[in-house]
Design a protein around this motif. Structure first.
Motif, PDB file in Angstrom:
ATOM      1  N   SER A 184       0.838  -1.192   0.000  1.00 24.14           N
ATOM      2  CA  SER A 184       0.000   0.000   0.000  1.00 24.14           C
ATOM      3  C   SER A 184       0.877   1.248   0.000  1.00 24.14           C
ATOM      4  CB  SER A 184      -0.912  -0.014   1.232  1.00 24.14           C
ATOM      5  OG  SER A 184      -1.591   1.214   1.371  1.00 24.14           O
ATOM      6  N   ASN A 226      -4.476   6.454  -2.729  1.00 17.49           N
ATOM      7  CA  ASN A 226      -3.819   5.259  -2.217  1.00 17.49           C
ATOM      8  C   ASN A 226      -3.716   4.215  -3.329  1.00 17.49           C
ATOM      9  OD1 ASN A 226      -4.379   2.324  -0.771  1.00 17.49           O
ATOM     10  ND2 ASN A 226      -2.900   3.595   0.311  1.00 17.49           N
ATOM     11  N   THR A 250      -2.838   0.239  -4.002  1.00 21.43           N
ATOM     12  CA  THR A 250      -2.537  -1.067  -3.445  1.00 21.43           C
ATOM     13  C   THR A 250      -2.180  -1.994  -4.587  1.00 21.43           C
ATOM     14  OG1 THR A 250      -4.848  -1.773  -3.497  1.00 21.43           O
ATOM     15  CG2 THR A 250      -4.049  -0.817  -1.442  1.00 21.43           C
ATOM     16  N   ARG A 308      -0.985  -6.035  -5.611  1.00 19.52           N
ATOM     17  CA  ARG A 308      -0.980  -7.410  -5.115  1.00 19.52           C
ATOM     18  C   ARG A 308      -0.677  -8.392  -6.234  1.00 19.52           C
ATOM     19  NH1 ARG A 308      -6.315  -6.357  -3.654  1.00 19.52           N
ATOM     20  NH2 ARG A 308      -5.597  -4.459  -2.700  1.00 19.52           N
ATOM     21  N   ASP A 333     -10.873  -1.753  -0.358  1.00 15.45           N
ATOM     22  CA  ASP A 333      -9.485  -2.088  -0.680  1.00 15.45           C
ATOM     23  C   ASP A 333      -8.602  -0.933  -0.350  1.00 15.45           C
ATOM     24  OD1 ASP A 333      -7.923  -4.352  -1.701  1.00 15.45           O
ATOM     25  OD2 ASP A 333      -9.772  -4.716  -2.784  1.00 15.45           O
TER      26      ASP A 333
END
Length: 389
Positions: free
Chosen positions: A245, A340, A342, A344, A388
């Motif tokens: 993040s 933000n 994120t 993955r 999320d």
């Protein structure tokens, strides 16, 4: 010190009162909190963690996390605007194995690149965003071009309608996350940005996760009245890889809970440039963002964003120059907002997406043993983002 102790005691009492689960009680408390008051006395500030002497009563102990310095060369770190890993500060929390917090490791000015990418480049088609559900495809082709003049004139006319960028709430990169099915799909895949992939790989390697592959990203765009509901990121098919993040813009309060919502969460600040890693045991913990904090001096940028990008960048730098005109748009936006990113890894090495069951097979599937995400009937409705972080 007495005020902080009183705040911790008050929160402990609140969390044990009958009624809603402990996480939701504290979510509501921090959603209504005010900066500069005792409300935030129990919130951990990792940017000053090196100055704290000893643990605080009722707050998990902040511990040093030892990074894998040799896994990232100084040159590769510089290419994406990061300081050499040897200069980073990294911390964990007792009771939260696998949770890693890195206070702003970016080189001066280099956050500008990532902010511009989030607003100008990553928001472009073919990436999917929340506005696609309410607008025709041609209307969301270039949110930046349609919004930049509105944002440049904001200082003159603050009563004008919000631009499209200001109405943006989320964008997906790589494998698209379907908010309705709570699943990733290979059917809608957009090329993952190479600069963000390289940045993520360096951070993951420094935290001990060499070989991390950035396959999906969710960008959340917060206004000052936005919140992020309580949730667990379990839709990825490989939970052995970390969730990364990156925060930019105004500060926010992040709540990190336990495996169940009746466990009281730990509150911490996320400032511009901060990086957070959830891995191992902490990968599947409940978490949320109940509050974005307005700057204490009014509509201002965080101090770390006042330094411009260096005039000269390395030849192979992935950080690109940012024009004064572009930064004016970004700066105006961020005075009342937070972004933000994120990132993955969705699949394990050599893993493929499972075949979707046919309609006949679906009838035979019971709900026993299935993973259910958060209650969609949450009473928290105020400008809530899709889950999320």
């Amino acid at each position: 010190m007495r005020k902080m102790a009183a705040a911790v005691a008050s929160l402990a009492t609140l969390a044990t009162e009958p009624g809603e689960d402990a996480f939701r009680k504290l979510f509501r408390f921090y959603r209504q909190s005010r900066r500069g008051t005792a409300d935030l006395g129990a919130v951990i500030d990792f940017s000053t963690a090196h100055e704290v002497r000893g643990p605080r009563p009722g707050v998990p102990k902040v511990v040093r996390f030892h990074l894998n310095v040799s896994s990232v060369t100084d040159h590769d770190a510089t290419r994406v605007g990061l300081q050499p890993v040897s200069k980073w500060q990294a911390y964990g929390l007792e009771g939260y194995p696998g949770f890693i917090f890195i206070p702003n490791p970016f080189l001066p000015g280099c956050q500008w690149h990532w902010i511009k990418q989030c607003l100008k480049l990553y928001s472009q088609k073919p990436n999917v965003c929340n506005l696609d559900k309410h607008m025709a495809k041609e209307e969301t082709q270039s949110l930046w071009e349609q919004s930049k003049e509105f944002l440049r004139s904001k200082e003159v006319n603050k009563r004008r309608p919000r631009s499209l960028l200001e109405r943006l709430r989320w964008v997906t990169l790589g494998y698209h996350y379907n908010w309705d099915s709570k699943k990733y799909s290979a059917d809608h895949y957009t090329p993952f940005p190479s600069d963000l992939a390289f940045l993520s790989e360096q951070v993951a390697a420094a935290c001990g996760y060499q070989g991390f592959q950035a396959e999906a990203g969710i960008l959340n765009y917060y206004r000052l009245d936005s919140t992020l509901g309580i949730h667990v990121d379990r839709s990825e098919l490989d939970h052995s890889k970390p969730l990364l993040s990156f925060s930019f813009g105004q500060s926010a309060i992040f709540l990190l809970g336990g495996l169940k919502r009746d466990e009281a969460p730990t509150a911490m600040f996320m400032h511009s440039g901060d990086i957070m890693v959830m891995s191992g045991f902490s990968r599947l913990l409940n978490h949320a963002v109940p509050r974005v904090l307005p700057h204490p001096d009014g509509e201002c940028l965080p101090h770390c964003l006042e330094t411009p990008l260096p005039a000269v960048l390395p030849n192979d730098s992935l950080v690109e120059p940012c024009s004064a005109e572009d930064w004016q748009v970004c700066a105006t936006y961020l005075k009342t907002a937070r972004v933000n990113m994120t990132v993955r890894q969705v699949l394990a090495t050599d893993q493929n997406f499972p075949l979707e069951p046919t309609e006949e097979t679906k009838r035979d599937i019971t709900t026993d043993g299935l993973c259910h995400l958060d209650d969609q009937n949450s009473p928290v409705k105020r400008a809530r983002l899709n889950p999320d972080t």
